[in-house]
Design a protein around this motif. Structure first.
Motif, PDB file in Angstrom:
ATOM      1  N   LYS A 106     -76.042  -6.663  38.618  1.00 15.39           N
ATOM      2  CA  LYS A 106     -75.759  -7.346  39.883  1.00 15.39           C
ATOM      3  C   LYS A 106     -74.560  -6.706  40.581  1.00 15.39           C
ATOM      4  N   ARG A 107     -73.536  -6.408  39.798  1.00  9.62           N
ATOM      5  CA  ARG A 107     -72.350  -5.770  40.370  1.00  9.62           C
ATOM      6  C   ARG A 107     -72.663  -4.374  40.889  1.00  9.62           C
ATOM      7  N   ALA A 108     -73.409  -3.607  40.097  1.00 11.08           N
ATOM      8  CA  ALA A 108     -73.773  -2.259  40.521  1.00 11.08           C
ATOM      9  C   ALA A 108     -74.646  -2.282  41.770  1.00 11.08           C
ATOM     10  N   LYS A 109     -75.546  -3.247  41.846  1.00 13.73           N
ATOM     11  CA  LYS A 109     -76.419  -3.359  43.006  1.00 13.73           C
ATOM     12  C   LYS A 109     -75.625  -3.711  44.260  1.00 13.73           C
ATOM     13  N   LEU A 115     -72.057   0.877  49.509  1.00 11.58           N
ATOM     14  CA  LEU A 115     -72.000   2.320  49.753  1.00 11.58           C
ATOM     15  C   LEU A 115     -73.085   2.750  50.743  1.00 11.58           C
ATOM     16  N   LYS A 116     -74.268   2.157  50.637  1.00 12.69           N
ATOM     17  CA  LYS A 116     -75.354   2.493  51.545  1.00 12.69           C
ATOM     18  C   LYS A 116     -75.012   2.090  52.972  1.00 12.69           C
ATOM     19  N   THR A 117     -74.401   0.897  53.113  1.00 11.74           N
ATOM     20  CA  THR A 117     -74.010   0.429  54.444  1.00 11.74           C
ATOM     21  C   THR A 117     -72.954   1.335  55.057  1.00 11.74           C
ATOM     22  N   ARG A 118     -71.979   1.710  54.242  1.00 10.77           N
ATOM     23  CA  ARG A 118     -70.917   2.579  54.755  1.00 10.77           C
ATOM     24  C   ARG A 118     -71.456   3.967  55.108  1.00 10.77           C
ATOM     25  N   HIS A 119     -72.407   4.438  54.303  1.00 10.76           N
ATOM     26  CA  HIS A 119     -72.998   5.744  54.596  1.00 10.76           C
ATOM     27  C   HIS A 119     -73.730   5.723  55.928  1.00 10.76           C
ATOM     28  N   SER A 120     -74.473   4.636  56.173  1.00 13.42           N
ATOM     29  CA  SER A 120     -75.204   4.540  57.439  1.00 13.42           C
ATOM     30  C   SER A 120     -74.261   4.393  58.630  1.00 13.42           C
TER      31      SER A 120
END
Length: 255
Positions: A106-109, A115-120
């Motif tokens: 859960k924490r890793a997800k 990270l995905k949001t920041r990358h976008s």
């Protein structure tokens, strides 16, 4: 097992990244407390999803099968009669390791989503190192320095010398004043003693009668009286506070 399949098996398996992802999905969908997993229900639903996969990619599906075996093993341990796994016993809950794995996942997800949001958001942003005037071939003249260290040192030395002279003058004046006051008290003691011995007794305010007296003269006179009292040459009497003070020569043999 159920044969009603609403989605294609290959699309269903691709929806989950692994067995923990599938388990986490079942827990969230059924609003289950992750610290108190009903292992029997979760195992049944998990096995139902595996049954829907008709074409198994063994390299991927092996992880799902291992998790299925783990769930069955935990279920069998939970079904042992007369066993309680709660805070009142020291028995280890067979679900503990599974819960820890799910919490880590859960924490890793969550971090992966961040990270995905920041990358976008920042993938099109570029960091630019600040340029200096020299790198841009820009020449500029240094402003004139209004502060001259040499002149400052000379000014400090001049102030120190003036202070030394001034403080030396003040010290000499204070020493002179103290000596003068000391001589004045001694002289005033003589005059007060002579006045009291001639008259036998007199009031304190009579010491300053017939002349203009300033504050310093009164202070010196009061100090002279105190010194005569301390030396046990005179005695003073005051009947009530703020009343006149009677000064009298102290006779020999008086206490």
């Amino acid at each position: 097992m159920s044969e009603n399949v609403s989605l294609k098996p290959d699309l269903k398996i691709r929806h989950f990244e692994g067995p923990l992802d599938l388990l986490f999905h079942l827990i969230e969908k059924n609003d289950i407390d992750i610290y108190d997993i009903p292992i029997s229900e979760v195992t049944a639903q998990y096995m139902e999803h595996l049954d829907k996969m008709q074409k198994l990619d063994m390299e991927v599906a092996s992880d799902f099968i291992v998790m299925a075996a783990t769930l069955v093993h935990i279920k069998s341990r939970m079904l042992i009669p007369n066993n309680r796994f709660d805070d009142t016993t020291d028995e280890e809950d067979p679900r503990e390791e599974l819960v820890i794995s799910l919490l880590r996942y859960k924490r890793a997800k969550f971090l992966a989503g961040e990270l995905k949001t920041r990358h976008s958001e920042f993938s099109n942003c570029y960091y630019r190192v600040p340029s200096t005037a020299k790198s841009l071939d820009i020449e500029f003249e240094a402003p004139p320095q209004e502060f001259d260290p040499k002149m400052f040192d000379e000014a400090v030395d001049a102030v120190c010398k003036r202070n030394e002279i001034r403080f030396a003058d003040i010290s000499s004046k204070i020493t002179h004043i103290l000596k003068r006051d000391k001589l004045s008290v001694r002289e005033r003691m003589k005059s007060v003693w002579n006045s009291i011995t001639k008259r036998g007794k007199m009031f304190f305010h009579e010491l300053f009668a017939g002349k203009k007296v300033d504050k310093i003269d009164r202070i010196v006179g009061f100090l002279a009286v105190l010194e005569l009292l301390r030396s046990d040459k005179i005695c003073a009497e005051q009947k009530k506070p703020f009343d006149v003070i009677l000064l009298e020569e102290k006779r020999k043999g008086e206490a």
